[in-house]
Design a protein around this motif. Structure first.
Motif, PDB file in Angstrom:
ATOM      1  N   GLY A   1       0.827  -1.205   0.000  1.00 23.60           N
ATOM      2  CA  GLY A   1       0.000   0.000   0.000  1.00 23.60           C
ATOM      3  C   GLY A   1       0.856   1.247   0.000  1.00 23.60           C
ATOM      4  N   PHE A   2       0.218   2.408  -0.008  1.00 24.30           N
ATOM      5  CA  PHE A   2       0.924   3.685  -0.033  1.00 24.30           C
ATOM      6  C   PHE A   2       1.855   3.799   1.168  1.00 24.30           C
ATOM      7  N   ALA A   3       3.096   4.172   0.911  1.00 22.40           N
ATOM      8  CA  ALA A   3       4.129   4.345   1.933  1.00 22.40           C
ATOM      9  C   ALA A   3       4.434   3.055   2.688  1.00 22.40           C
ATOM     10  N   SER A   4       4.107   1.924   2.092  1.00 20.99           N
ATOM     11  CA  SER A   4       4.415   0.626   2.672  1.00 20.99           C
ATOM     12  C   SER A   4       5.490  -0.023   1.816  1.00 20.99           C
TER      13      SER A   4
ATOM     14  N   ASP B   1       9.197  -3.203  -4.027  1.00 19.96           N
ATOM     15  CA  ASP B   1       9.076  -1.818  -3.560  1.00 19.96           C
ATOM     16  C   ASP B   1       8.911  -0.925  -4.778  1.00 19.96           C
ATOM     17  N   TYR B   2       7.946  -0.029  -4.734  1.00 20.65           N
ATOM     18  CA  TYR B   2       7.715   0.908  -5.826  1.00 20.65           C
ATOM     19  C   TYR B   2       8.928   1.826  -6.014  1.00 20.65           C
TER      20      TYR B   2
ATOM     21  N   GLY C   1       9.391  11.347  -3.412  1.00 20.98           N
ATOM     22  CA  GLY C   1       8.773  12.593  -3.874  1.00 20.98           C
ATOM     23  C   GLY C   1       8.870  12.821  -5.369  1.00 20.98           C
ATOM     24  N   ASN C   2       9.720  12.059  -6.054  1.00 22.24           N
ATOM     25  CA  ASN C   2       9.879  12.210  -7.499  1.00 22.24           C
ATOM     26  C   ASN C   2       8.932  11.330  -8.306  1.00 22.24           C
TER      27      ASN C   2
ATOM     28  N   GLY D   1       1.015   7.344 -11.322  1.00 23.61           N
ATOM     29  CA  GLY D   1       1.253   6.908 -12.704  1.00 23.61           C
ATOM     30  C   GLY D   1       2.546   6.119 -12.839  1.00 23.61           C
ATOM     31  N   ALA D   2       3.600   6.579 -12.166  1.00 24.68           N
ATOM     32  CA  ALA D   2       4.880   5.856 -12.188  1.00 24.68           C
ATOM     33  C   ALA D   2       4.742   4.521 -11.483  1.00 24.68           C
ATOM     34  N   TRP D   3       4.011   4.492 -10.379  1.00 18.51           N
ATOM     35  CA  TRP D   3       3.857   3.239  -9.629  1.00 18.51           C
ATOM     36  C   TRP D   3       2.985   2.241 -10.396  1.00 18.51           C
ATOM     37  N   LYS D   4       2.040   2.760 -11.194  1.00 15.21           N
ATOM     38  CA  LYS D   4       1.258   1.866 -12.057  1.00 15.21           C
ATOM     39  C   LYS D   4       2.193   1.184 -13.064  1.00 15.21           C
ATOM     40  N   LYS D   5       3.130   1.940 -13.624  1.00 10.74           N
ATOM     41  CA  LYS D   5       4.113   1.356 -14.553  1.00 10.74           C
ATOM     42  C   LYS D   5       4.949   0.290 -13.849  1.00 10.74           C
ATOM     43  N   ASP D   6       5.286   0.526 -12.578  1.00  8.60           N
ATOM     44  CA  ASP D   6       6.022  -0.477 -11.805  1.00  8.60           C
ATOM     45  C   ASP D   6       5.229  -1.780 -11.711  1.00  8.60           C
ATOM     46  N   VAL D   7       3.939  -1.664 -11.392  1.00  8.28           N
ATOM     47  CA  VAL D   7       3.084  -2.856 -11.267  1.00  8.28           C
ATOM     48  C   VAL D   7       2.999  -3.592 -12.599  1.00  8.28           C
TER      49      VAL D   7
END
Length: 129
Positions: A60-63, A88-89, A100-101, A105-111
């Motif tokens: 999850g977020f910040a996990s 880890d994202y 912070g960068n 959208g970037a984390w969706k690409k990671d998934v």
């Protein structure tokens, strides 16, 4: 994060007493690996080989993948012989970059990268809040 009974029951609540004892006695975690992607930060991940369907855990977020839920789920998969992957994202935990960068959208690409490149066969995804 504090080790609370409520958090443990999230995963352990559905397990038999035998499986709970097996999980609490296992202390080996998989090794952190790094996926190199062109023009993107390296993603840190842990992968356990096993039978299908495999489990992909999305923190999850910040996990991070070293959290209690992720580790408990890894141990459950290990005890049942199923494959497992968590990561880890970008900018989080052991992955490259500063949180912070990056954005959703970037984390969706990671998934999508993880699902397309790091797992094989049928998977069951687990999200956490």
């Amino acid at each position: 994060m504090a080790d609370t009974t409520e958090e443990k029951s999230f995963v352990f609540g559905v397990l038999s007493k035998r499986h709970q004892r097996q999980l609490s006695s296992v202390q080996h975690k998989t090794t952190i690996q790094y996926a190199t992607r062109p023009d993107l930060p390296k993603l840190a991940y842990r992968k356990l080989k096993g039978k299908s369907p495999g489990v992909v855990f999305l923190p999850g977020f910040a996990s991070v993948m070293g959290g209690q839920k992720a580790e408990a789920l890894e141990e459950l998969c290990k005890s049942l012989g199923h494959s497992y992957l968590t990561f880890d994202y970008s900018g989080c935990g052991s992955s490259e970059g500063e949180m912070g960068n990056y954005n959703i959208g970037a984390w969706k690409k990671d998934v999508l990268y993880v699902l397309d490149e790091l797992v094989e066969g049928p998977q069951v995804s687990g999200l956490t809040a």
